[in-house]
Structure formats: C-alpha cells, structure tokens
Design a protein around this motif. Structure first.
Motif, short mmCIF file in Angstrom:
data_model
loop_
_atom_site.label_atom_id
_atom_site.label_comp_id
_atom_site.label_asym_id
_atom_site.label_seq_id
_atom_site.Cartn_x
_atom_site.Cartn_y
_atom_site.Cartn_z
N PHE A 23 11.11 31.70 -30.59
CA PHE A 23 10.04 32.50 -30.74
C PHE A 23 9.55 32.68 -29.03
N LEU A 24 9.05 33.68 -28.67
CA LEU A 24 8.41 33.83 -27.44
C LEU A 24 7.02 34.28 -27.60
N PRO A 25 5.96 33.72 -26.94
CA PRO A 25 4.68 34.13 -26.85
C PRO A 25 4.48 35.50 -26.63
N GLY A 29 0.29 36.39 -30.79
CA GLY A 29 1.23 35.67 -31.58
C GLY A 29 2.57 35.37 -31.03
N HIS A 30 3.55 35.42 -31.88
CA HIS A 30 4.83 35.27 -31.30
C HIS A 30 6.18 36.31 -31.62
N TRP A 31 6.96 36.61 -30.90
CA TRP A 31 8.08 37.46 -31.07
C TRP A 31 9.23 36.54 -31.56
N LEU A 32 9.82 36.48 -32.67
CA LEU A 32 11.05 36.03 -33.35
C LEU A 32 12.16 36.72 -32.63
N GLY A 60 -0.74 32.28 -35.42
CA GLY A 60 -0.83 33.84 -35.30
C GLY A 60 0.34 34.54 -36.16
N PRO A 61 0.36 36.04 -35.64
CA PRO A 61 1.51 36.67 -36.47
C PRO A 61 2.72 36.62 -35.68
N VAL A 62 3.79 36.90 -36.41
CA VAL A 62 5.47 36.93 -35.75
C VAL A 62 5.74 38.14 -35.86
N TRP A 63 6.22 38.75 -34.90
CA TRP A 63 6.97 40.04 -34.90
C TRP A 63 8.44 39.90 -34.69
N LEU A 64 9.29 40.84 -35.19
CA LEU A 64 10.63 41.00 -34.91
C LEU A 64 11.25 42.14 -34.96
N PHE A 65 12.27 42.20 -34.51
CA PHE A 65 13.06 43.53 -34.37
C PHE A 65 14.38 43.28 -35.22
#
Length: 111
Positions: A23-25, A29-32, A60-65
């Motif tokens: 995870f990156l801040p 939130g964070h990006w998976l 926080g929320p977690v986003w991903l692509f």
C-alpha cells in the motif's frame, strides 16, 4: 511487487509467507499496488482477510487499478467502481491506460 520508501507491506504467514500486499499513502487513503496469494492458498479468503486487516489498521479508503478479469474478485472483497480518484492516481491511471486496459476501484472506509 516493487516498493518505495513510504510503502506499507502486509504479509500472511503459514510456514513462510503465503500472501503479501503493498500500500502507498495517497490523499486521504492508500493505493493498493499489489496483492499476491500463493497459488496453493487461493480461494480460502486469505486475500480478503489481508485487505481487511490492512485497511482497518491503515485507515481511509483503498484504491486500486486492475485488469477487467479481476474485477469480480475485488468486488467480492468490498471494492466498488471508483467514480473519482485522488489527483495523483488520476494522472497515473491515464498514463497506464495508454498501454493497458485497467479499471479503477475503491474500497471505502469501513463504517
């Protein structure tokens, strides 16, 4: 998975590491950036538990692509289609889509 200095790693162990996530801040939130589960450990809920535990701690929320075939897995893990992204992720997604078919998903903060 590649990692940078401010990345947060989460792993699951059972006679060694059987799953890992990175995870990156990002804004709020964070990006998976990666989720990997050992082939012999898949379909046991390990990836979902790892995501839930990490998000509960990170907040926080977690986003991903992800590629379209993975959408079903992530939807079952509590993600939904992202209608908005933090600016830094919007720019990345635009660049990545130049060479890949990717979807943007978000797992909102648990209530």
């Amino acid at each position: 998975m590649r990692s940078v200095g401010n990345a947060r790693w989460w792993v699951a162990r059972s006679d060694g590491i059987v799953a890992g996530s990175n995870f990156l801040p990002v804004a709020g939130g964070h990006w998976l950036t990666g989720l990997h589960v050992a082939v012999d450990q898949r379909n046991k809920g390990l990836g979902r538990r790892l995501l839930s535990t990490a998000q509960a701690t990170l907040g926080g929320p977690v986003w991903l692509f992800c590629e379209p075939p993975l959408r079903g897995f992530y939807l079952s893990a509590g993600f939904e289609d992202a209608t908005t992204l933090p600016a830094e992720l919007t720019q990345r997604l635009q660049r990545y889509r130049a060479s890949k078919n990717l979807l943007a998903l978000v797992r909102p903060t648990a209530a």
